[in-house]
Design a protein around this motif. Structure first.
Motif, mmCIF file in Angstrom:
data_model
loop_
_atom_site.group_PDB
_atom_site.id
_atom_site.type_symbol
_atom_site.label_atom_id
_atom_site.label_comp_id
_atom_site.label_asym_id
_atom_site.label_seq_id
_atom_site.Cartn_x
_atom_site.Cartn_y
_atom_site.Cartn_z
ATOM 1 N N GLU A 206 35.611 -6.573 29.524
ATOM 2 C CA GLU A 206 35.149 -5.758 28.353
ATOM 3 C C GLU A 206 36.368 -5.924 27.295
ATOM 4 O O GLU A 206 37.561 -5.532 27.553
ATOM 5 N N TRP A 207 36.260 -6.704 26.418
ATOM 6 C CA TRP A 207 37.114 -6.853 25.445
ATOM 7 C C TRP A 207 37.849 -5.897 24.669
ATOM 8 O O TRP A 207 36.816 -4.781 24.331
ATOM 9 N N ALA B 12 28.948 -22.183 23.835
ATOM 10 C CA ALA B 12 29.731 -21.651 22.508
ATOM 11 C C ALA B 12 29.938 -20.309 22.749
ATOM 12 O O ALA B 12 29.800 -19.620 21.659
ATOM 13 N N ARG B 13 30.333 -19.545 23.954
ATOM 14 C CA ARG B 13 30.184 -18.287 24.231
ATOM 15 C C ARG B 13 31.503 -18.120 25.237
ATOM 16 O O ARG B 13 31.633 -18.804 26.123
ATOM 17 N N ARG B 14 32.192 -17.021 24.616
ATOM 18 C CA ARG B 14 33.631 -16.857 25.383
ATOM 19 C C ARG B 14 33.179 -15.590 26.233
ATOM 20 O O ARG B 14 33.022 -14.683 25.687
ATOM 21 N N ILE B 15 33.201 -15.650 27.613
ATOM 22 C CA ILE B 15 32.966 -14.649 28.500
ATOM 23 C C ILE B 15 33.842 -14.665 29.556
ATOM 24 O O ILE B 15 33.956 -15.559 30.387
ATOM 25 N N ASP B 16 34.670 -13.502 29.810
ATOM 26 C CA ASP B 16 35.786 -13.675 30.606
ATOM 27 C C ASP B 16 35.413 -13.184 32.125
ATOM 28 O O ASP B 16 35.310 -11.861 32.056
ATOM 29 N N TRP B 17 35.125 -14.027 33.080
ATOM 30 C CA TRP B 17 34.794 -13.473 34.375
ATOM 31 C C TRP B 17 36.120 -13.258 35.149
ATOM 32 O O TRP B 17 35.933 -12.960 36.589
ATOM 33 N N GLU B 18 37.165 -13.834 34.740
ATOM 34 C CA GLU B 18 38.441 -13.454 35.461
ATOM 35 C C GLU B 18 38.744 -12.249 35.596
ATOM 36 O O GLU B 18 39.430 -11.518 36.826
ATOM 37 N N ARG B 19 38.935 -11.565 34.559
ATOM 38 C CA ARG B 19 39.290 -10.287 34.345
ATOM 39 C C ARG B 19 38.432 -8.976 34.596
ATOM 40 O O ARG B 19 38.708 -7.764 34.438
#
Length: 293
Positions: free
Chosen positions: A258-259, A246-253
């Motif tokens: 860092e949002w 239930a966590r949004r963590i962007d490993w693509e960018r």
């Protein structure tokens, strides 16, 4: 039933203050560790931005280094402290640059709807399997000096060649640790039940014996022990680490990304409860959106 939120923070005082404010809820107990190398984190607690939740500080503080067993030590100390005050419905492990993406009532309702589920992610790709093999089957020295740090310049200059020499020798000799054990990997941020936390604490000595001198063991020890236990059947979604935690963590960018303030609409549209990682500007923007300011 109350929920426990376990946080270890090492940077971004304003993000930490925002996290504490957004977690503030009568059904929340917060357990916090701050890295002693960043005294500015104390400013996040003065004045204390809490009116409903109870806050417990982990003491003594200890230095936490990326890739090092110190990350596991702090996690286990936080779990132990929270367990002593429990039981809790779920124990939510967060970093100091994580933030909730929904009001607390909605977040608690999501986990209350799945009281026996373990929200932990597994990385199952072939790339991650190769990386896992590299991390666990070699003996890693001086992992507390992996990251560049001006205060530890000479220690790193001395220890990097020694560690590389050790790894080369192990490879030449075909040395492999823990040959007959299957390991598993995923990001360390998770939400686990009281029974699962009890299981981890009961295996604390084993965790120390097996995972010390492993590279980045915080991403391996929980997944491995859970995969070997009946709790694996209760994992919410073992095939999708973001949905599973239930966590949004962007490993693509980024590593991770860092949002930014321009990403807030995207984040609020996701079904996830938490996201990482934020800076002061994006944290302020998310806070305003959630509080409708």
């Amino acid at each position: 039933m109350k929920h426990a939120f376990l946080i270890y923070a090492h940077e971004e005082p304003l993000v930490l203050a925002t996290l504490l404010e957004l977690l503030d809820h009568p059904r929340a107990d917060i357990f916090l560790h701050t890295d002693p190398r960043n005294p500015d984190l104390a400013t996040a607690l003065e004045p204390l931005p809490l009116h409903h939740a109870r806050l417990f500080r982990l003491s003594p503080e200890q230095e936490v280094n990326w890739g090092d067993f110190s990350q596991v030590e702090v996690e286990m100390r936080l779990y132990e402290l929270a367990h002593e005050h429990g039981p809790y419905a779920h124990y939510h492990l967060l970093s100091g640059v994580d933030l909730p993406l929904k009001p607390m009532d909605d977040i608690l309702a999501h986990f209350d709807a799945h009281p026996t589920k373990e929200f932990i992610g597994f990385w199952n790709s072939e790339e991650h399997r190769r990386d896992l093999d590299r991390r666990v089957h070699r003996y890693y020295l001086f992992t507390n000096y992996l990251r560049r740090n001006k205060a530890q310049y000479w220690q790193r200059r001395l220890t990097v060649p020694l560690r590389n020499l050790s790894l080369s020798a192990q490879k030449l000799l075909r040395y492999r640790r823990h040959r007959h054990r299957a390991f598993h990997k995923g990001f360390n941020w998770c939400s686990l039940t009281h029974a699962c936390i009890t299981h981890l604490l009961e295996h604390r000595d084993e965790i120390t014996a097996v995972f010390r001198h492993v590279l980045a063991p915080d991403e391996i020890y929980k997944q491995t022990l859970i995969a070997e236990s009946p709790f694996l059947a209760a994992v919410y979604d073992p095939s999708d680490p973001e949905r599973g935690t239930a966590r949004r963590i962007d490993w693509e960018r980024g590593r991770p990304y860092e949002w930014q303030s321009t990403d807030i609409a995207e984040l609020l549209a996701t079904p996830h409860c938490f996201a990482r990682k934020f800076n002061a500007c994006s944290a302020t923007a998310l806070r305003k959106a959630l509080l409708h300011e």
